[in-house]
Design a protein around this motif. Structure first.
Motif, PDB file in Angstrom:
ATOM      1  N   ALA A   1       0.824  -1.205   0.000  1.00 15.04           N
ATOM      2  CA  ALA A   1       0.000   0.000   0.000  1.00 15.04           C
ATOM      3  C   ALA A   1       0.861   1.259   0.000  1.00 15.04           C
ATOM      4  O   ALA A   1       0.537   2.256  -0.659  1.00 15.04           O
ATOM      5  N   GLY A   2       1.964   1.217   0.735  1.00 17.04           N
ATOM      6  CA  GLY A   2       2.857   2.371   0.751  1.00 17.04           C
ATOM      7  C   GLY A   2       3.499   2.625  -0.595  1.00 17.04           C
ATOM      8  O   GLY A   2       3.598   3.768  -1.055  1.00 17.04           O
ATOM      9  N   LYS A   3       3.909   1.540  -1.259  1.00 18.66           N
ATOM     10  CA  LYS A   3       4.581   1.683  -2.554  1.00 18.66           C
ATOM     11  C   LYS A   3       3.618   2.026  -3.677  1.00 18.66           C
ATOM     12  O   LYS A   3       3.913   2.872  -4.527  1.00 18.66           O
ATOM     13  N   ARG A   4       2.463   1.350  -3.709  1.00 19.54           N
ATOM     14  CA  ARG A   4       1.555   1.467  -4.853  1.00 19.54           C
ATOM     15  C   ARG A   4       0.549   2.599  -4.711  1.00 19.54           C
ATOM     16  O   ARG A   4       0.139   3.194  -5.710  1.00 19.54           O
ATOM     17  N   TRP A   5       0.119   2.855  -3.485  1.00 18.98           N
ATOM     18  CA  TRP A   5      -0.964   3.818  -3.280  1.00 18.98           C
ATOM     19  C   TRP A   5      -0.540   5.022  -2.449  1.00 18.98           C
ATOM     20  O   TRP A   5      -1.385   5.860  -2.112  1.00 18.98           O
ATOM     21  N   ASN A   6       0.740   5.092  -2.120  1.00 24.86           N
ATOM     22  CA  ASN A   6       1.243   6.189  -1.282  1.00 24.86           C
ATOM     23  C   ASN A   6       0.451   6.310   0.014  1.00 24.86           C
ATOM     24  O   ASN A   6       0.195   7.413   0.502  1.00 24.86           O
ATOM     25  N   TRP A   7       0.076   5.169   0.557  1.00 22.85           N
ATOM     26  CA  TRP A   7      -0.715   5.138   1.787  1.00 22.85           C
ATOM     27  C   TRP A   7       0.067   4.414   2.869  1.00 22.85           C
ATOM     28  O   TRP A   7       0.324   3.232   2.781  1.00 22.85           O
ATOM     29  N   ASP A   8       0.424   5.167   3.892  1.00 23.10           N
ATOM     30  CA  ASP A   8       1.186   4.604   5.004  1.00 23.10           C
ATOM     31  C   ASP A   8       0.317   4.375   6.238  1.00 23.10           C
ATOM     32  O   ASP A   8       0.830   4.123   7.324  1.00 23.10           O
ATOM     33  N   GLY A   9      -1.009   4.437   6.050  1.00 22.42           N
ATOM     34  CA  GLY A   9      -1.917   4.360   7.189  1.00 22.42           C
ATOM     35  C   GLY A   9      -2.489   2.990   7.469  1.00 22.42           C
ATOM     36  O   GLY A   9      -3.390   2.869   8.317  1.00 22.42           O
ATOM     37  N   LEU A  10      -2.026   1.964   6.770  1.00 19.38           N
ATOM     38  CA  LEU A  10      -2.543   0.626   7.030  1.00 19.38           C
ATOM     39  C   LEU A  10      -1.818   0.053   8.251  1.00 19.38           C
ATOM     40  O   LEU A  10      -0.662  -0.344   8.174  1.00 19.38           O
ATOM     41  N   ALA A  11      -2.518   0.037   9.372  1.00 22.89           N
ATOM     42  CA  ALA A  11      -1.924  -0.413  10.631  1.00 22.89           C
ATOM     43  C   ALA A  11      -2.112  -1.914  10.791  1.00 22.89           C
ATOM     44  O   ALA A  11      -3.241  -2.403  10.815  1.00 22.89           O
ATOM     45  N   VAL A  12      -1.015  -2.624  10.891  1.00 25.72           N
ATOM     46  CA  VAL A  12      -1.063  -4.078  10.987  1.00 25.72           C
ATOM     47  C   VAL A  12      -1.906  -4.527  12.180  1.00 25.72           C
ATOM     48  O   VAL A  12      -2.639  -5.528  12.100  1.00 25.72           O
ATOM     49  N   GLU A  13      -1.837  -3.783  13.277  1.00 27.54           N
ATOM     50  CA  GLU A  13      -2.576  -4.172  14.474  1.00 27.54           C
ATOM     51  C   GLU A  13      -4.091  -4.012  14.309  1.00 27.54           C
ATOM     52  O   GLU A  13      -4.863  -4.505  15.143  1.00 27.54           O
ATOM     53  N   ARG A  14      -4.513  -3.345  13.244  1.00 28.12           N
ATOM     54  CA  ARG A  14      -5.948  -3.202  12.995  1.00 28.12           C
ATOM     55  C   ARG A  14      -6.354  -4.029  11.776  1.00 28.12           C
ATOM     56  O   ARG A  14      -7.117  -3.602  10.920  1.00 28.12           O
ATOM     57  N   THR A  15      -5.830  -5.231  11.683  1.00 32.84           N
ATOM     58  CA  THR A  15      -6.189  -6.144  10.593  1.00 32.84           C
ATOM     59  C   THR A  15      -6.559  -7.504  11.174  1.00 32.84           C
ATOM     60  O   THR A  15      -6.208  -7.829  12.317  1.00 32.84           O
ATOM     61  N   ALA A  16      -7.248  -8.280  10.370  1.00 33.61           N
ATOM     62  CA  ALA A  16      -7.574  -9.659  10.738  1.00 33.61           C
ATOM     63  C   ALA A  16      -7.636 -10.486   9.461  1.00 33.61           C
ATOM     64  O   ALA A  16      -8.155 -10.025   8.437  1.00 33.61           O
ATOM     65  N   ILE A  17      -7.105 -11.703   9.514  1.00 32.42           N
ATOM     66  CA  ILE A  17      -7.193 -12.606   8.370  1.00 32.42           C
ATOM     67  C   ILE A  17      -8.601 -13.204   8.334  1.00 32.42           C
ATOM     68  O   ILE A  17      -9.129 -13.656   9.352  1.00 32.42           O
ATOM     69  N   VAL A  18      -9.202 -13.178   7.136  1.00 33.19           N
ATOM     70  CA  VAL A  18     -10.531 -13.755   6.937  1.00 33.19           C
ATOM     71  C   VAL A  18     -10.462 -14.714   5.748  1.00 33.19           C
ATOM     72  O   VAL A  18      -9.511 -14.664   4.960  1.00 33.19           O
ATOM     73  N   PRO A  19     -11.447 -15.603   5.603  1.00 31.38           N
ATOM     74  CA  PRO A  19     -11.343 -16.632   4.560  1.00 31.38           C
ATOM     75  C   PRO A  19     -11.236 -16.079   3.146  1.00 31.38           C
ATOM     76  O   PRO A  19     -10.454 -16.584   2.342  1.00 31.38           O
TER      77      PRO A  19
END
Length: 391
Positions: free
Chosen positions: A82-100
């Motif tokens: 996301a940082g490289k492709r969309w210039n977005w550094d706001g994707l916080a790993v701690e606010r994610t969850a793996i789903v099917p």
């Protein structure tokens, strides 16, 4: 700002496989119809696996690494992408969850922010499973039809939000971004307006961003959670569409800062659904599959131009606006005289399988959706067959 892609040294993956090779596949795209039918319908790509993905999967199998998924590698890879492709550094790993996968992730996100009997707003025409999954959750679908050129009609969205919240209960807006089937890329301004309107009415936004990596040259994807006012939003992202990994199931739910508590209520058993090998494959795609993706995107640019040229020459009555995103083409066939469901006629008389616009809700009658993630030769043959259907 739109990002121009560097020239890729990779070969166009859409030119790698012959029709005979593709017919060896046992997936839905290639086994639903008889062999005399050209399948340009379901969202599978006619490509070999990207080498980094194939290597990661084979390495896992070689050591028997086929257990249950865990850890944050997928989220870390997506954040870097996301940082490289969309210039977005706001994707916080701690606010994610793996789903099917993305659709089952949408189901879980909608459950977190609404209850049985509540309403979900969609922009029709839109991806058919939206209707199916929403209704199976005992929620009501409220349509806010797209406006001119497939863009969000904010007057219609305002009316839909007012209707939803006037019922009592809670409301959800299921945003398709990029939009399927039109391939529209929502702008940062449009998404900020969505966030503002949703906050005004107290509607929660759940964004399906599965097609995010697939953009035309000169276009740029804007993550919903990156715009002002989207802090309480939820997004579903995946590498499955861009690297053809639907059979290796995995996706990520991503929460804005104000939605972190909602995501924390996700039932623990949801994390049992994704494939561990799928997570490995998606992680490898995001981390090491950039060159392959660039070659694919260049090939899709070529295919969009090819389709436009072929239609202008052989089917000028068909209206087509090349999409800014996805590998799908949304064709207006209403002037062909084939009725509300031209896909049925094209299948029966032309032996070409495309997606019927009738399944995409209001506004889909007379349209078809065509999958362009195939070889130029198959696109040429498909248009020839379509033209031969006409008197």
């Amino acid at each position: 700002m739109p990002n121009e892609r560097p020239a890729s040294a990779e070969a166009n993956p859409l030119r790698r496989l012959s029709l005979d090779q593709l017919r060896l596949r046992t997936s839905m795209k290639w086994r639903t119809y008889p062999e005399d039918v050209l399948p340009l319908w379901v969202a599978e790509m006619d490509v070999p696996l990207a080498e980094p993905v194939a290597r990661a999967v084979l390495d896992a199998i070689a050591i028997g690494d086929t257990g249950y998924p865990t850890g944050t590698a997928y989220a870390e890879a997506l954040a870097e992408f996301a940082g490289k492709r969309w210039n977005w550094d706001g994707l916080a790993v701690e606010r994610t969850a793996i789903v099917p996968d993305v659709m089952l992730g949408i189901v879980e996100m909608v459950k977190l922010v609404s209850g049985p009997g509540d309403a979900v707003v969609v922009n029709c025409p839109v991806y058919p499973p939206f209707y199916q999954f929403i209704r199976n959750m005992d929620r009501h679908v409220v349509e806010a039809p797209l406006g001119q050129e497939g863009r969000i009609d904010f007057a219609a969205l305002d009316v839909a939000f007012e209707r939803v919240m006037g019922r009592g209960g809670r409301g959800v807006y299921l945003l398709c971004s990029p939009h399927n089937p039109t391939g529209t890329l929502h702008t940062a301004a449009e998404l900020a307006d969505v966030a503002a309107l949703a906050r005004t009415y107290g509607v929660r936004v759940v964004a399906d961003e599965i097609h995010a990596p697939i953009v035309a040259s000169g276009a740029a994807f804007v993550p919903y959670l990156s715009v002002p006012g989207a802090q309480d939003g939820l997004s579903l992202m995946s590498a499955s569409k861009a690297w053809n990994l639907a059979g290796l199931k995995a996706a990520l739910a991503v929460a804005g800062p104000e939605a972190a508590e909602d995501l924390a209520r996700l039932p623990e058993e949801v994390s049992h659904g994704p494939s561990h090998v799928g997570v490995i494959a998606h992680t490898a795609a995001l981390r090491d599959g950039g060159d392959w993706l660039d070659a694919l995107l260049a090939g899709l640019d070529d295919n969009r131009r090819l389709l436009a040229e072929l239609l202008a020459e052989h089917l000028p009555a068909v209206s087509y606006q090349p999409a800014q995103a996805t590998y799908l083409a949304w064709l207006d066939c209403r002037e062909l005289g084939l009725g509300d469901d031209p896909a049925a006629v094209l299948l029966e008389r032309g032996r070409v399988a495309v997606s019927s616009g009738m399944h995409f809700g209001t506004g889909g009658a007379g349209f078809i959706r065509v999958n362009l993630a195939t070889s130029p030769e198959l696109i040429i043959e498909a248009v020839r067959r379509m033209a031969d259907v006409l008197p």
